[in-house]
Design a protein around this motif. Structure first.
Motif, PDB file in Angstrom:
ATOM      1  N   LYS A   2      -6.272  -9.182  -7.082  1.00  0.00           N
ATOM      2  CA  LYS A   2      -7.330  -9.034  -8.060  1.00  0.00           C
ATOM      3  C   LYS A   2      -8.106 -10.342  -8.159  1.00  0.00           C
ATOM      4  CE  LYS A   2      -5.110  -5.458 -10.838  1.00  0.00           C
ATOM      5  NZ  LYS A   2      -4.649  -5.078 -12.195  1.00  0.00           N
ATOM      6  N   ILE A   3      -9.399 -10.258  -7.885  1.00  0.00           N
ATOM      7  CA  ILE A   3     -10.246 -11.449  -7.894  1.00  0.00           C
ATOM      8  C   ILE A   3     -11.044 -11.522  -9.192  1.00  0.00           C
ATOM      9  CG2 ILE A   3     -12.128 -12.626  -6.702  1.00  0.00           C
ATOM     10  CD1 ILE A   3     -11.217 -11.244  -4.152  1.00  0.00           C
ATOM     11  N   LEU A   4     -11.501 -10.386  -9.693  1.00  0.00           N
ATOM     12  CA  LEU A   4     -12.338 -10.335 -10.879  1.00  0.00           C
ATOM     13  C   LEU A   4     -11.680  -9.501 -11.965  1.00  0.00           C
ATOM     14  CD1 LEU A   4     -15.756  -9.711  -9.101  1.00  0.00           C
ATOM     15  CD2 LEU A   4     -14.850 -11.894  -9.876  1.00  0.00           C
ATOM     16  N   SER A   5     -12.022  -9.787 -13.198  1.00  0.00           N
ATOM     17  CA  SER A   5     -11.476  -9.032 -14.323  1.00  0.00           C
ATOM     18  C   SER A   5     -12.063  -7.622 -14.340  1.00  0.00           C
ATOM     19  CB  SER A   5     -11.816  -9.738 -15.632  1.00  0.00           C
ATOM     20  OG  SER A   5     -13.207  -9.635 -15.895  1.00  0.00           O
ATOM     21  N   PRO A   6     -11.372  -6.664 -14.963  1.00  0.00           N
ATOM     22  CA  PRO A   6     -11.910  -5.296 -15.053  1.00  0.00           C
ATOM     23  C   PRO A   6     -13.302  -5.245 -15.680  1.00  0.00           C
ATOM     24  CG  PRO A   6      -9.602  -5.320 -15.658  1.00  0.00           C
ATOM     25  CD  PRO A   6     -10.014  -6.756 -15.499  1.00  0.00           C
ATOM     26  N   ARG A   7     -13.548  -6.100 -16.680  1.00  0.00           N
ATOM     27  CA  ARG A   7     -14.860  -6.098 -17.334  1.00  0.00           C
ATOM     28  C   ARG A   7     -15.962  -6.505 -16.360  1.00  0.00           C
ATOM     29  NH1 ARG A   7     -16.419  -9.580 -22.790  1.00  0.00           N
ATOM     30  NH2 ARG A   7     -18.605  -8.880 -22.928  1.00  0.00           N
ATOM     31  N   VAL A   8     -15.701  -7.555 -15.587  1.00  0.00           N
ATOM     32  CA  VAL A   8     -16.694  -8.004 -14.603  1.00  0.00           C
ATOM     33  C   VAL A   8     -16.885  -6.948 -13.512  1.00  0.00           C
ATOM     34  CG1 VAL A   8     -17.198  -9.735 -12.835  1.00  0.00           C
ATOM     35  CG2 VAL A   8     -16.265 -10.445 -15.049  1.00  0.00           C
ATOM     36  N   LEU A   9     -15.794  -6.329 -13.094  1.00  0.00           N
ATOM     37  CA  LEU A   9     -15.899  -5.284 -12.073  1.00  0.00           C
ATOM     38  C   LEU A   9     -16.747  -4.112 -12.552  1.00  0.00           C
ATOM     39  CD1 LEU A   9     -12.261  -5.207 -10.632  1.00  0.00           C
ATOM     40  CD2 LEU A   9     -14.339  -5.893  -9.423  1.00  0.00           C
ATOM     41  N   ARG A  10     -16.563  -3.724 -13.818  1.00  0.00           N
ATOM     42  CA  ARG A  10     -17.370  -2.620 -14.360  1.00  0.00           C
ATOM     43  C   ARG A  10     -18.848  -2.994 -14.396  1.00  0.00           C
ATOM     44  NH1 ARG A  10     -12.828  -2.028 -17.792  1.00  0.00           N
ATOM     45  NH2 ARG A  10     -13.840  -3.289 -19.414  1.00  0.00           N
ATOM     46  N   ALA A  11     -19.127  -4.241 -14.751  1.00  0.00           N
ATOM     47  CA  ALA A  11     -20.517  -4.696 -14.778  1.00  0.00           C
ATOM     48  C   ALA A  11     -21.121  -4.687 -13.368  1.00  0.00           C
ATOM     49  CB  ALA A  11     -20.596  -6.096 -15.380  1.00  0.00           C
ATOM     50  N   ALA A 141      -7.761  -4.261   3.278  1.00  0.00           N
ATOM     51  CA  ALA A 141      -7.556  -5.711   3.148  1.00  0.00           C
ATOM     52  C   ALA A 141      -6.067  -6.025   3.017  1.00  0.00           C
ATOM     53  CB  ALA A 141      -8.313  -6.238   1.941  1.00  0.00           C
ATOM     54  N   GLN A 142      -5.615  -7.027   3.771  1.00  0.00           N
ATOM     55  CA  GLN A 142      -4.206  -7.415   3.731  1.00  0.00           C
ATOM     56  C   GLN A 142      -4.035  -8.934   3.774  1.00  0.00           C
ATOM     57  OE1 GLN A 142      -1.785  -6.837   7.272  1.00  0.00           O
ATOM     58  NE2 GLN A 142      -0.136  -5.976   6.009  1.00  0.00           N
ATOM     59  N   THR A 143      -4.722  -9.592   4.683  1.00  0.00           N
ATOM     60  CA  THR A 143      -4.510 -11.024   4.912  1.00  0.00           C
ATOM     61  C   THR A 143      -5.413 -11.860   3.999  1.00  0.00           C
ATOM     62  OG1 THR A 143      -6.240 -11.230   6.591  1.00  0.00           O
ATOM     63  CG2 THR A 143      -4.074 -10.452   7.331  1.00  0.00           C
ATOM     64  N   PRO A 144      -5.118 -13.160   3.892  1.00  0.00           N
ATOM     65  CA  PRO A 144      -6.014 -14.047   3.131  1.00  0.00           C
ATOM     66  C   PRO A 144      -7.447 -14.024   3.651  1.00  0.00           C
ATOM     67  CG  PRO A 144      -3.912 -15.132   3.501  1.00  0.00           C
ATOM     68  CD  PRO A 144      -3.874 -13.864   4.302  1.00  0.00           C
ATOM     69  N   VAL A 145      -7.617 -13.912   4.963  1.00  0.00           N
ATOM     70  CA  VAL A 145      -8.969 -13.852   5.530  1.00  0.00           C
ATOM     71  C   VAL A 145      -9.689 -12.605   5.032  1.00  0.00           C
ATOM     72  CG1 VAL A 145     -10.302 -13.621   7.660  1.00  0.00           C
ATOM     73  CG2 VAL A 145      -8.376 -15.202   7.574  1.00  0.00           C
ATOM     74  N   ASP A 146      -8.986 -11.467   5.006  1.00  0.00           N
ATOM     75  CA  ASP A 146      -9.586 -10.227   4.506  1.00  0.00           C
ATOM     76  C   ASP A 146     -10.064 -10.406   3.066  1.00  0.00           C
ATOM     77  OD1 ASP A 146      -8.923  -8.878   6.886  1.00  0.00           O
ATOM     78  OD2 ASP A 146      -6.970  -8.272   6.094  1.00  0.00           O
ATOM     79  N   HIS A 147      -9.202 -10.975   2.236  1.00  0.00           N
ATOM     80  CA  HIS A 147      -9.547 -11.130   0.826  1.00  0.00           C
ATOM     81  C   HIS A 147     -10.659 -12.157   0.627  1.00  0.00           C
ATOM     82  CE1 HIS A 147      -6.487  -8.433  -0.615  1.00  0.00           C
ATOM     83  NE2 HIS A 147      -5.544  -9.070   0.076  1.00  0.00           N
ATOM     84  N   LEU A 148     -10.686 -13.184   1.458  1.00  0.00           N
ATOM     85  CA  LEU A 148     -11.762 -14.177   1.370  1.00  0.00           C
ATOM     86  C   LEU A 148     -13.104 -13.534   1.712  1.00  0.00           C
ATOM     87  CD1 LEU A 148     -12.792 -17.046   0.994  1.00  0.00           C
ATOM     88  CD2 LEU A 148     -12.206 -17.494   3.393  1.00  0.00           C
ATOM     89  N   GLY A 150     -13.831 -10.425   1.457  1.00  0.00           N
ATOM     90  CA  GLY A 150     -14.155  -9.521   0.365  1.00  0.00           C
ATOM     91  C   GLY A 150     -14.744 -10.256  -0.822  1.00  0.00           C
ATOM     92  N   ALA A 151     -14.189 -11.435  -1.128  1.00  0.00           N
ATOM     93  CA  ALA A 151     -14.698 -12.225  -2.244  1.00  0.00           C
ATOM     94  C   ALA A 151     -16.120 -12.710  -1.972  1.00  0.00           C
ATOM     95  CB  ALA A 151     -13.778 -13.418  -2.500  1.00  0.00           C
ATOM     96  N   VAL A 152     -16.381 -13.151  -0.734  1.00  0.00           N
ATOM     97  CA  VAL A 152     -17.721 -13.606  -0.367  1.00  0.00           C
ATOM     98  C   VAL A 152     -18.724 -12.449  -0.431  1.00  0.00           C
ATOM     99  CG1 VAL A 152     -19.125 -14.491   1.544  1.00  0.00           C
ATOM    100  CG2 VAL A 152     -16.894 -15.506   1.056  1.00  0.00           C
ATOM    101  N   ALA A 153     -18.254 -11.251  -0.063  1.00  0.00           N
ATOM    102  CA  ALA A 153     -19.143 -10.089  -0.008  1.00  0.00           C
ATOM    103  C   ALA A 153     -19.596  -9.633  -1.387  1.00  0.00           C
ATOM    104  CB  ALA A 153     -18.444  -8.937   0.715  1.00  0.00           C
ATOM    105  N   ARG A 206     -16.088  -8.258   9.785  1.00  0.00           N
ATOM    106  CA  ARG A 206     -17.477  -8.446   9.385  1.00  0.00           C
ATOM    107  C   ARG A 206     -17.591  -8.491   7.865  1.00  0.00           C
ATOM    108  NH1 ARG A 206     -20.986  -9.632  13.772  1.00  0.00           N
ATOM    109  NH2 ARG A 206     -20.039  -8.668  15.600  1.00  0.00           N
ATOM    110  N   LEU A 207     -18.750  -8.944   7.415  1.00  0.00           N
ATOM    111  CA  LEU A 207     -19.026  -8.965   5.990  1.00  0.00           C
ATOM    112  C   LEU A 207     -19.296  -7.543   5.484  1.00  0.00           C
ATOM    113  CD1 LEU A 207     -19.253 -11.172   3.809  1.00  0.00           C
ATOM    114  CD2 LEU A 207     -21.711 -11.254   4.267  1.00  0.00           C
ATOM    115  N   PHE A 208     -19.218  -7.368   4.195  1.00  0.00           N
ATOM    116  CA  PHE A 208     -19.454  -6.097   3.523  1.00  0.00           C
ATOM    117  C   PHE A 208     -18.398  -5.054   3.890  1.00  0.00           C
ATOM    118  CE2 PHE A 208     -23.859  -7.910   3.946  1.00  0.00           C
ATOM    119  CZ  PHE A 208     -23.894  -8.428   2.659  1.00  0.00           C
ATOM    120  N   TRP A 209     -17.155  -5.526   3.976  1.00  0.00           N
ATOM    121  CA  TRP A 209     -15.989  -4.647   4.122  1.00  0.00           C
ATOM    122  C   TRP A 209     -16.038  -3.798   5.390  1.00  0.00           C
ATOM    123  CZ3 TRP A 209     -19.087  -4.896  -0.323  1.00  0.00           C
ATOM    124  CH2 TRP A 209     -18.582  -5.749  -1.317  1.00  0.00           C
ATOM    125  N   ARG A 210     -16.461  -4.406   6.471  1.00  0.00           N
ATOM    126  CA  ARG A 210     -16.563  -3.701   7.742  1.00  0.00           C
ATOM    127  C   ARG A 210     -15.915  -4.531   8.858  1.00  0.00           C
ATOM    128  NH1 ARG A 210     -17.954  -0.736   4.313  1.00  0.00           N
ATOM    129  NH2 ARG A 210     -19.705   0.752   4.291  1.00  0.00           N
TER     130      ARG A 210
END
Length: 218
Positions: A2-11, A141-148, A150-153, A206-210
């Motif tokens: 989990k990178i962002l709080s539920p409130r931020v995700l909803r926004a 997503a599984q590895t730190p690279v995947d999550h990174l 995802g966070a950038v995207a 790739r970026l944008f979860w691809r």
């Protein structure tokens, strides 16, 4: 993770719904850069509303576009000028794989709906010698690279949505009305299984979860 709080995700969800853009179409021009300037027969698996099939038709003598959803296939047909050499078919991409040999096979955001190795085997069997296969897919997503990535995207996705919609709230494009599902294979799983079926395939996160896969038939 989990990178962002539920409130931020909803926004973010509300923002992205107001400013939608098609992540798959983002890669269409990149796909064209992997292909020859001209080719004979092309096959687009999971053709959706037909954007990529219409782009392929600018280079191909004939394009076969296949999707299992009759509703979006009918919309694709309506959106496609009659003069373009594109044929749309409603079919299961594996069980009813179109007969023939193709110089180009493309598959965008669809292969995670299919039995992966079996689908790749079908693509290989129907790709003509010297032909090119291009897949744009989704992975879990599984590895730190995947999550990174995802966070950038996340901020990049919001920025792209704002820019592509020129700051104006917009309805979802037709291409985003197709059925969706989450990916269950990790990128490492995909690399391993693709290597067994398509030796020499080139895969990249790739970026944008691809991710992308390119394979040239010897």
């Amino acid at each position: 993770m989990k990178i962002l709080s539920p409130r931020v995700l909803r926004a973010l969800e509300r923002f992205n719904a107001a400013y939608p853009w098609d992540h798959n179409a983002h890669y269409h021009r990149w796909i064209l850069r992997q292909l020859p300037r001209r080719f004979n027969q092309a096959l687009d698996i999971g053709s959706g509303s037909g954007e990529l099939a219409r782009l392929l038709a600018g280079r191909a003598a004939a394009v076969r576009a296949v999707d299992s959803d009759p509703v979006i296939t009918a919309q694709a047909q309506e959106l496609t000028p009659a003069a373009l050499p594109v044929t749309f078919t409603v079919a299961d991409a594996v069980a009813e794989f179109p007969a023939g040999s193709y110089d180009v096979i493309t598959c965008v955001a669809t292969i995670h709906h299919l039995p992966f190795a079996q689908a790749l085997a079908c693509f290989r069997r129907h790709l003509a010698p010297g032909g090119t296969l291009v897949v744009v897919g989704l992975s879990r997503a599984q590895t730190p690279v995947d999550h990174l990535l995802g966070a950038v995207a996340i901020p990049a996705n919001a920025t792209m949505g704002w820019l592509k919609n020129r700051g104006r709230p917009s309805p979802r494009p037709v291409s985003m009305t197709a059925r969706t599902r989450s990916a269950d294979m990790t990128f490492d799983d995909i690399v391993r299984e693709a290597g067994d079926v398509l030796p020499g395939a080139r895969l990249r996160r790739r970026l944008f979860w691809r991710y992308t896969l390119v394979w040239n038939h010897p």
